[in-house]
Design a protein around this motif. Structure first.
Motif, PDB file in Angstrom:
ATOM      1  N   VAL A 290       0.818  -1.208   0.000  1.00 25.77           N
ATOM      2  CA  VAL A 290       0.000   0.000   0.000  1.00 25.77           C
ATOM      3  C   VAL A 290       0.854   1.261   0.000  1.00 25.77           C
ATOM      4  N   GLY A 291       1.906   1.292   0.837  1.00 29.43           N
ATOM      5  CA  GLY A 291       2.752   2.479   0.930  1.00 29.43           C
ATOM      6  C   GLY A 291       3.345   2.898  -0.402  1.00 29.43           C
ATOM      7  N   PRO A 292       4.114   2.025  -1.079  1.00 27.71           N
ATOM      8  CA  PRO A 292       4.666   2.378  -2.395  1.00 27.71           C
ATOM      9  C   PRO A 292       3.583   2.704  -3.425  1.00 27.71           C
ATOM     10  N   SER A 293       2.459   1.999  -3.368  1.00 26.75           N
ATOM     11  CA  SER A 293       1.379   2.259  -4.327  1.00 26.75           C
ATOM     12  C   SER A 293       0.840   3.671  -4.169  1.00 26.75           C
ATOM     13  N   LEU A 294       0.594   4.081  -2.927  1.00 25.57           N
ATOM     14  CA  LEU A 294       0.090   5.422  -2.682  1.00 25.57           C
ATOM     15  C   LEU A 294       1.139   6.479  -3.039  1.00 25.57           C
ATOM     16  N   MET A 295       2.409   6.177  -2.765  1.00 21.96           N
ATOM     17  CA  MET A 295       3.478   7.114  -3.101  1.00 21.96           C
ATOM     18  C   MET A 295       3.540   7.345  -4.613  1.00 21.96           C
ATOM     19  N   TRP A 296       3.514   6.247  -5.379  1.00 26.13           N
ATOM     20  CA  TRP A 296       3.562   6.373  -6.829  1.00 26.13           C
ATOM     21  C   TRP A 296       2.292   7.011  -7.380  1.00 26.13           C
ATOM     22  N   PHE A 297       1.170   6.769  -6.706  1.00 23.06           N
ATOM     23  CA  PHE A 297      -0.062   7.427  -7.130  1.00 23.06           C
ATOM     24  C   PHE A 297       0.075   8.945  -7.019  1.00 23.06           C
ATOM     25  N   MET A 298       0.677   9.417  -5.927  1.00 22.16           N
ATOM     26  CA  MET A 298       0.876  10.849  -5.759  1.00 22.16           C
ATOM     27  C   MET A 298       1.828  11.396  -6.817  1.00 22.16           C
ATOM     28  N   VAL A 299       2.863  10.615  -7.146  1.00 20.80           N
ATOM     29  CA  VAL A 299       3.795  11.039  -8.203  1.00 20.80           C
ATOM     30  C   VAL A 299       3.048  11.216  -9.516  1.00 20.80           C
ATOM     31  N   TRP A 300       2.197  10.232  -9.864  1.00 14.00           N
ATOM     32  CA  TRP A 300       1.493  10.303 -11.139  1.00 14.00           C
ATOM     33  C   TRP A 300       0.394  11.348 -11.126  1.00 14.00           C
ATOM     34  N   PHE A 301      -0.164  11.621  -9.943  1.00 14.48           N
ATOM     35  CA  PHE A 301      -1.123  12.723  -9.871  1.00 14.48           C
ATOM     36  C   PHE A 301      -0.419  14.047 -10.188  1.00 14.48           C
ATOM     37  N   LEU A 302       0.722  14.290  -9.558  1.00 11.56           N
ATOM     38  CA  LEU A 302       1.432  15.546  -9.758  1.00 11.56           C
ATOM     39  C   LEU A 302       1.897  15.704 -11.205  1.00 11.56           C
ATOM     40  N   LEU A 303       2.458  14.631 -11.773  1.00 13.63           N
ATOM     41  CA  LEU A 303       2.914  14.700 -13.159  1.00 13.63           C
ATOM     42  C   LEU A 303       1.731  14.814 -14.117  1.00 13.63           C
ATOM     43  N   GLY A 304       0.689  14.025 -13.873  1.00 11.98           N
ATOM     44  CA  GLY A 304      -0.500  14.088 -14.725  1.00 11.98           C
ATOM     45  C   GLY A 304      -1.164  15.443 -14.651  1.00 11.98           C
ATOM     46  N   TYR A 305      -1.246  16.010 -13.451  1.00 12.33           N
ATOM     47  CA  TYR A 305      -1.828  17.339 -13.304  1.00 12.33           C
ATOM     48  C   TYR A 305      -1.030  18.366 -14.098  1.00 12.33           C
ATOM     49  N   ALA A 306       0.287  18.331 -13.963  1.00 15.85           N
ATOM     50  CA  ALA A 306       1.121  19.310 -14.663  1.00 15.85           C
ATOM     51  C   ALA A 306       0.947  19.204 -16.174  1.00 15.85           C
ATOM     52  N   VAL A 307       0.983  17.991 -16.706  1.00 15.55           N
ATOM     53  CA  VAL A 307       0.877  17.794 -18.155  1.00 15.55           C
ATOM     54  C   VAL A 307      -0.485  18.218 -18.668  1.00 15.55           C
ATOM     55  N   PHE A 308      -1.557  17.710 -18.063  1.00 11.56           N
ATOM     56  CA  PHE A 308      -2.898  18.013 -18.566  1.00 11.56           C
ATOM     57  C   PHE A 308      -3.304  19.448 -18.271  1.00 11.56           C
ATOM     58  N   ALA A 309      -2.868  19.997 -17.132  1.00 15.59           N
ATOM     59  CA  ALA A 309      -3.197  21.386 -16.819  1.00 15.59           C
ATOM     60  C   ALA A 309      -2.537  22.335 -17.815  1.00 15.59           C
TER      61      ALA A 309
END
Length: 299
Positions: free
Chosen positions: A162-181
């Motif tokens: 769960v820990g690594p999964s949530l960490m990587w989810f936050m990474v992809w949220f930040l990167l995805g937000y930056a790209v799509f925004a």
């Protein structure tokens, strides 16, 4: 001496840009945190997600026969929840960002802002300010879901870190937000009226729906597909496909790091494009301007 003077001037401009960016970030955060509708909606979603996660956790723990009947994969459920949260947050933040860009143009507020703040700091501040608010909402709402699911013992049935999964989810949220925004901002810069905004950003909205279908329905059954592997490294698609591959153990860590690195390198390029489009269209009014015209030098 000239070199020293030049360096001092560069440092001074950098500090000024940082101050301007900070002012815009503060403005965006205060505007949204003072909005009662946003606060109430966030509170209701927090309660709803927490309750739903608790019920889901109880179902997983106490109804194993039901899981067999419906052939549900707990790991896939977890990855699906991550993707749905990602899509919701990206759509919400992008809509808030683009509507703000067009509103400032249509009300001529942008003319006042640009007399005091440069275009680069203005866009950077808007992206960071809205992104921070969205991230805070995601942490609060998602945290309620994780807490509810944990209290009911749901994670005890999911064979996943769960820990690594949530960490990587936050990474992809930040990167995805930056790209799509940035892409949404670039498209929103070509219009000056709210009624034209939907058609301007529609290509990205459709793309996100397509990516949702691919990530939830195609990728899980084709984890070894070479084309999907290649597509998951493209910055525009990584934030949707990589979390699923990671959640289903269909990826090695170096691939995650490489894909994140590619997305990170794409952000400055996209920021330059968005800044160029915004600069060339910030003071334009009337009907929508084509991308070709928008990319040309301003008159």
């Amino acid at each position: 001496m000239n070199t020293a003077t030049l360096n001092i001037g560069t440092v001074s401009k950098s500090r000024q840009a940082l101050r301007e960016t900070g002012l815009v970030i503060r403005r965006e955060i205060l505007t949204r945190t003072a909005n009662r509708t946003i606060l109430v909606t966030t509170g209701l979603l927090t309660l709803g997600v927490g309750a739903a996660a608790s019920v889901g956790g109880w179902f997983l723990v106490n109804s194993p026969q039901g899981l067999d009947t419906f052939n549900l994969n707990p790991r896939m459920l977890f990855a699906t929840a991550m993707i749905c949260a990602l899509l919701t947050s990206l759509v919400y933040s992008s809509q808030s960002l683009t509507s703000g860009v067009v509103e400032e143009k249509s009300s001529r507020v942008v003319e006042i802002l640009l007399t005091k703040i440069g275009i680069g700091p203005l866009l950077a501040g808007k992206l960071l300010g809205i992104g921070l608010v969205t991230l805070a909402q995601l942490l609060v709402i998602g945290g309620a879901g994780v807490l509810g699911f944990t209290v009911m013992g749901g994670f005890s049935l999911i064979d996943i870190q769960v820990g690594p999964s949530l960490m990587w989810f936050m990474v992809w949220f930040l990167l995805g937000y930056a790209v799509f925004a940035l892409l949404n901002t670039a498209l929103a810069a070509t219009v000056a009226r709210q009624e034209d905004l939907a058609s301007a950003v529609m290509p990205l909205s459709v793309l996100q729906m397509v990516l949702l279908v691919i990530s939830l329905y195609v990728l899980p059954t084709h984890l070894d597909n070479a084309w999907l592997h290649a597509l998951s490294f493209v910055p525009l698609f990584s934030s949707y496909l990589m979390p699923i591959r990671f959640g289903l153990d269909g990826i090695e860590m170096w691939q995650m790091i490489a894909a994140a690195g590619l997305s990170l390198m794409a952000i400055p390029v996209l920021f330059w494009v968005a800044t160029l489009l915004y600069r060339n269209n910030a003071l334009r009014t009337g009907s929508r301007v084509s991308l070709r015209t928008s990319l040309s030098a301003a008159d």
